[in-house]
Design an enzyme around this catalytic site. Structure first.
Site, PDB file in Angstrom:
ATOM      1  N   ARG A   1      -4.709  16.065 -32.472  1.00 27.28           N
ATOM      2  CA  ARG A   1      -6.180  16.164 -32.310  1.00 27.28           C
ATOM      3  C   ARG A   1      -6.912  16.490 -33.614  1.00 27.28           C
ATOM      4  NH1 ARG A   1      -4.576  19.042 -27.534  1.00 27.28           N
ATOM      5  NH2 ARG A   1      -4.530  17.596 -25.791  1.00 27.28           N
TER       6      ARG A   1
ATOM      7  N   LYS B   1     -15.537   6.944 -42.223  1.00 23.62           N
ATOM      8  CA  LYS B   1     -15.234   5.900 -41.233  1.00 23.62           C
ATOM      9  C   LYS B   1     -13.745   5.589 -41.326  1.00 23.62           C
ATOM     10  CE  LYS B   1     -19.470   3.263 -40.560  1.00 23.62           C
ATOM     11  NZ  LYS B   1     -20.105   1.941 -40.734  1.00 23.62           N
TER      12      LYS B   1
ATOM     13  N   GLU C   1     -18.841  -4.854 -53.060  1.00 21.97           N
ATOM     14  CA  GLU C   1     -19.433  -3.669 -52.415  1.00 21.97           C
ATOM     15  C   GLU C   1     -20.325  -2.899 -53.401  1.00 21.97           C
ATOM     16  OE1 GLU C   1     -19.333  -3.301 -49.232  1.00 21.97           O
ATOM     17  OE2 GLU C   1     -17.328  -3.430 -48.361  1.00 21.97           O
TER      18      GLU C   1
ATOM     19  N   LYS D   1     -23.795   6.038 -51.619  1.00 19.85           N
ATOM     20  CA  LYS D   1     -23.114   6.171 -50.325  1.00 19.85           C
ATOM     21  C   LYS D   1     -23.240   7.604 -49.805  1.00 19.85           C
ATOM     22  CE  LYS D   1     -19.681   4.913 -47.219  1.00 19.85           C
ATOM     23  NZ  LYS D   1     -18.598   4.040 -46.851  1.00 19.85           N
TER      24      LYS D   1
ATOM     25  N   GLU E   1     -24.069   6.791 -38.200  1.00 19.86           N
ATOM     26  CA  GLU E   1     -24.718   5.476 -38.131  1.00 19.86           C
ATOM     27  C   GLU E   1     -25.640   5.329 -36.921  1.00 19.86           C
ATOM     28  OE1 GLU E   1     -22.295   2.223 -39.623  1.00 19.86           O
ATOM     29  OE2 GLU E   1     -23.349   0.865 -38.283  1.00 19.86           O
TER      30      GLU E   1
ATOM     31  N   ARG F   1     -27.499   4.372 -41.980  1.00 21.66           N
ATOM     32  CA  ARG F   1     -26.148   4.013 -42.447  1.00 21.66           C
ATOM     33  C   ARG F   1     -25.802   2.554 -42.147  1.00 21.66           C
ATOM     34  NH1 ARG F   1     -20.463   7.457 -42.347  1.00 21.66           N
ATOM     35  NH2 ARG F   1     -19.283   5.817 -43.396  1.00 21.66           N
TER      36      ARG F   1
ATOM     37  N   ASN G   1     -23.964  -2.007 -44.164  1.00 19.79           N
ATOM     38  CA  ASN G   1     -23.229  -3.148 -43.624  1.00 19.79           C
ATOM     39  C   ASN G   1     -23.863  -4.487 -43.974  1.00 19.79           C
ATOM     40  OD1 ASN G   1     -20.993  -1.962 -42.308  1.00 19.79           O
ATOM     41  ND2 ASN G   1     -22.386  -1.152 -40.771  1.00 19.79           N
TER      42      ASN G   1
ATOM     43  N   HIS H   1     -21.863  -7.689 -43.597  1.00 14.65           N
ATOM     44  CA  HIS H   1     -20.617  -7.349 -42.900  1.00 14.65           C
ATOM     45  C   HIS H   1     -20.499  -8.024 -41.532  1.00 14.65           C
ATOM     46  CE1 HIS H   1     -20.167  -4.506 -46.122  1.00 14.65           C
ATOM     47  NE2 HIS H   1     -19.102  -3.941 -45.611  1.00 14.65           N
TER      48      HIS H   1
ATOM     49  N   HIS I   1     -17.248  -9.826 -41.294  1.00 14.53           N
ATOM     50  CA  HIS I   1     -16.172  -9.471 -40.362  1.00 14.53           C
ATOM     51  C   HIS I   1     -15.773 -10.681 -39.521  1.00 14.53           C
ATOM     52  CE1 HIS I   1     -17.029  -4.835 -40.472  1.00 14.53           C
ATOM     53  NE2 HIS I   1     -16.323  -5.255 -41.489  1.00 14.53           N
TER      54      HIS I   1
ATOM     55  N   HIS J   1     -11.720  -8.448 -47.829  1.00 15.29           N
ATOM     56  CA  HIS J   1     -12.942  -7.887 -47.246  1.00 15.29           C
ATOM     57  C   HIS J   1     -14.157  -8.140 -48.157  1.00 15.29           C
ATOM     58  CE1 HIS J   1     -15.499  -5.186 -44.978  1.00 15.29           C
ATOM     59  NE2 HIS J   1     -15.768  -4.519 -46.081  1.00 15.29           N
TER      60      HIS J   1
HETATM   61  P1  NAD Z   1      -6.418  -2.963 -49.570  1.00 18.72           P
HETATM   62  O1  NAD Z   1      -6.304  -1.578 -49.143  1.00 18.72           O
HETATM   63  O2  NAD Z   1      -5.690  -4.002 -48.807  1.00 18.72           O
HETATM   64  O3  NAD Z   1      -5.989  -3.045 -51.113  1.00 18.72           O
HETATM   65  C1  NAD Z   1      -6.001  -4.291 -51.754  1.00 18.72           C
HETATM   66  C2  NAD Z   1      -4.615  -4.646 -52.330  1.00 18.72           C
HETATM   67  O4  NAD Z   1      -4.437  -3.946 -53.558  1.00 18.72           O
HETATM   68  C3  NAD Z   1      -3.451  -4.249 -51.448  1.00 18.72           C
HETATM   69  O5  NAD Z   1      -2.424  -5.187 -51.594  1.00 18.72           O
HETATM   70  C4  NAD Z   1      -3.039  -2.907 -52.038  1.00 18.72           C
HETATM   71  O6  NAD Z   1      -1.731  -2.544 -51.750  1.00 18.72           O
HETATM   72  C5  NAD Z   1      -3.230  -3.175 -53.500  1.00 18.72           C
HETATM   73  N1  NAD Z   1      -3.479  -2.016 -54.350  1.00 18.72           N
HETATM   74  C6  NAD Z   1      -4.153  -0.892 -54.030  1.00 18.72           C
HETATM   75  N2  NAD Z   1      -4.305  -0.127 -55.117  1.00 18.72           N
HETATM   76  C7  NAD Z   1      -3.702  -0.774 -56.132  1.00 18.72           C
HETATM   77  C8  NAD Z   1      -3.550  -0.491 -57.516  1.00 18.72           C
HETATM   78  N3  NAD Z   1      -4.099   0.584 -58.068  1.00 18.72           N
HETATM   79  N4  NAD Z   1      -2.851  -1.358 -58.284  1.00 18.72           N
HETATM   80  C9  NAD Z   1      -2.328  -2.502 -57.725  1.00 18.72           C
HETATM   81  N5  NAD Z   1      -2.477  -2.838 -56.449  1.00 18.72           N
HETATM   82  C10 NAD Z   1      -3.168  -1.970 -55.656  1.00 18.72           C
HETATM   83  O7  NAD Z   1      -7.958  -3.449 -49.615  1.00 18.72           O
HETATM   84  P2  NAD Z   1      -9.301  -2.725 -50.100  1.00 18.72           P
HETATM   85  O8  NAD Z   1     -10.135  -3.793 -50.650  1.00 18.72           O
HETATM   86  O9  NAD Z   1      -9.021  -1.524 -50.911  1.00 18.72           O
HETATM   87  O10 NAD Z   1      -9.916  -2.213 -48.727  1.00 18.72           O
HETATM   88  C11 NAD Z   1     -10.314  -3.114 -47.731  1.00 18.72           C
HETATM   89  C12 NAD Z   1     -10.328  -2.397 -46.412  1.00 18.72           C
HETATM   90  O11 NAD Z   1     -11.267  -1.339 -46.454  1.00 18.72           O
HETATM   91  C13 NAD Z   1     -10.704  -3.277 -45.242  1.00 18.72           C
HETATM   92  O12 NAD Z   1      -9.817  -3.057 -44.178  1.00 18.72           O
HETATM   93  C14 NAD Z   1     -12.094  -2.814 -44.877  1.00 18.72           C
HETATM   94  O13 NAD Z   1     -12.378  -2.999 -43.513  1.00 18.72           O
HETATM   95  C15 NAD Z   1     -12.039  -1.370 -45.260  1.00 18.72           C
HETATM   96  N6  NAD Z   1     -13.341  -0.759 -45.567  1.00 18.72           N
HETATM   97  C16 NAD Z   1     -13.626   0.426 -44.982  1.00 18.72           C
HETATM   98  C17 NAD Z   1     -14.806   1.064 -45.271  1.00 18.72           C
HETATM   99  C18 NAD Z   1     -15.099   2.421 -44.694  1.00 18.72           C
HETATM  100  O14 NAD Z   1     -16.222   2.899 -44.834  1.00 18.72           O
HETATM  101  N7  NAD Z   1     -14.132   3.079 -44.088  1.00 18.72           N
HETATM  102  C19 NAD Z   1     -15.720   0.472 -46.167  1.00 18.72           C
HETATM  103  C20 NAD Z   1     -15.391  -0.738 -46.738  1.00 18.72           C
HETATM  104  C21 NAD Z   1     -14.198  -1.349 -46.438  1.00 18.72           C
HETATM  105  N1  GLY Z   2     -18.942   0.651 -45.347  1.00 17.86           N
HETATM  106  C1  GLY Z   2     -19.906   0.976 -44.352  1.00 17.86           C
HETATM  107  C2  GLY Z   2     -20.056   2.417 -44.078  1.00 17.86           C
HETATM  108  O1  GLY Z   2     -19.338   3.254 -44.578  1.00 17.86           O
HETATM  109  O2  GLY Z   2     -20.882   2.785 -43.314  1.00 17.86           O
END
Ligand code: NAD
Ligand code: GLY
Length: 360
Positions: free
Chosen positions: A120, A142, A184, A226, A236, A240, A244, A247, A251, A264
């Site tokens: 939890r 998030k 982003e 942010k 949100e 917030r 997006n 997005h 998405h 992404h």
């Molecule tokens: P990811 O986590 O898949 O990383 C991209 C690639 O780079 C992967 O293969 C990873 O293993 C590799 N990698 C990571 N760090 C590295 C480094 N320093 N050197 C070499 N390789 C490295 O993708 P991302 O772009 O970081 O994140 C995308 C995800 O984030 C999506 O799932 C998206 O929905 C999510 N997201 C969430 C929020 C939120 O607010 N929570 C906001 C935006 C995106």
């Molecule tokens: N990336 C969208 C949010 O954090 O709200």
């Protein structure tokens, strides 16, 4: 090192941004509840950075359980999440154990959701290693996994206690991933920071060349934007949603193409062009505004059109968007570059035309 704060009252937390922070465990120690952590990473990032983080903590008497997941967006699902729980339970991690997510947005989102739900809720720290994670996903709480019917559909709001963004880790990031992160960064300029948009137009090549000063500035400015938005509207209810931009379309692209086919940030860039086209149809943007946004994405090598999924398929996927309210699609659009609005009154004809105009 630069430090910002996400101002959430008694859950406020720092974002440290700087070089070689992985080698400074003293930045993490004050945020641990006990001297026990689980570091969740993946099989790409762990060989690069786990040892550095782990040995530094162990040198201070912290017991570390590493949890190494398979890499990739296609693995952001229940099965992989369950691997985290298997490891946490198998090694008798406690509710007071801190989960540290070491990786990009996929590891951060999954690690955060695991932390939110294990016994939890256990303490959580983000150590983002992609540009996208350092400017966006690690901040704001998030957390989620994907469902075959929609991106990030299962999750929770769960804030970390610390975000440690070591900008040196970006040196190993593949160029395509760097560009996806820049999408982003551009988003913040477009939705609420016109001055930053001008800076990006003057400096975007420096970012792509990984100029440390330019990167540090862009990461700090993005996180500042942010953090301000999250402090105003953590869950949100309004403002917030503007984070997006692009997005809802994006998405749909990610889900429609199969998770991991489009990054992404790539989907967000093409989705932002659809939002810009729709904003033009509503009379808010002029053709030169749309061209200006397109030019910036193109300088980074990001896509400015989406894949041909068929408009019906786009609309079907977009109907799952989390901003849908009482069955009505609400989209983030642009009143002008630097000012976004959440809009639920676009006609089906205009939405369809915007998608068609931006599919190649
Ligand atoms: P990811 O986590 O898949 O990383 C991209 C690639 O780079 C992967 O293969 C990873 O293993 C590799 N990698 C990571 N760090 C590295 C480094 N320093 N050197 C070499 N390789 C490295 O993708 P991302 O772009 O970081 O994140 C995308 C995800 O984030 C999506 O799932 C998206 O929905 C999510 N997201 C969430 C929020 C939120 O607010 N929570 C906001 C935006 C995106
Ligand atoms: N990336 C969208 C949010 O954090 O709200």
């Amino acid at each position: 090192m630069r430090t910002l704060t996400v101002a959430l009252g008694d859950r406020a937390y720092p974002i440290h941004i700087g070089q070689d922070l992985l080698g400074q465990p003293e930045l993490i120690l004050p945020h641990l509840k006990t001297r026990r952590v689980a570091i969740v990473s993946n099989d790409v990032v762990a060989p690069l950075y786990l040892e550095r983080l782990q040995s530094g903590l162990e040198a201070h008497g912290v017991a570390v359980t590493p949890v190494v997941l398979p890499d990739g967006e296609a693995n952001k699902n229940w099965q992989t999440l369950n691997q985290v729980f298997d490891s946490l339970l198998g090694t008798r991690c406690e509710r007071s154990t801190t989960l540290i997510a070491l990786g990009g947005g996929v590891v951060g989102d999954m690690g955060g959701f695991a932390a939110a739900s294990y016994q939890r809720g256990m303490p959580f720290i983000q150590v983002p290693t992609t540009l996208l994670a350092q400017v966006d996903s690690s901040v704001g709480g998030k957390t989620a996994i994907n469902h075959p019917l929609g991106k990030n559909m299962i999750g929770a709001f769960y804030q970390p206690r610390l975000v440690l963004a070591d900008t040196s880790t970006l040196n190993t990031l593949p160029p395509r991933e760097l560009a996806a992160g820049v999408a982003e960064v551009i988003k913040y300029g477009l939705i609420r920071d016109p001055e930053f948009l001008l800076w990006l137009e003057a400096n975007i090549e420096r970012l792509m060349a990984r100029d440390p000063e330019a990167l540090a500035f862009a990461i700090e400015r993005s996180c500042r934007n942010k953090a301000e938005v999250v402090a105003i509207d953590e869950t949100e209810q309004g403002e917030r949603a503007l984070l997006n931009l692009g997005h809802t379309f994006g998405h749909a692209i990610e889900t429609g193409m199969g998770y991991g086919q489009w990054l992404h940030g790539e989907a967000v860039a093409a989705g932002t062009m659809m939002a810009a086209e729709l904003s033009r149809r509503l009379g808010w943007l002029g053709p030169s505004d749309v061209a200006r946004i397109e030019a910036l994405f193109q300088r980074v090598g990001l896509p400015v059109t989406g894949p041909v999924l068929g408009v019906e398929r786009y609309l079907e996927l977009m109907a799952h968007d989390k901003k849908v309210e009482a069955g009505r699609l609400r989209l983030v659009l642009l009143r002008k570059p630097g000012q976004a609005v959440l809009w639920g009154d676009a006609s089906a004809a205009d939405i369809t035309a915007a998608i068609e105009a931006r599919c190649a």
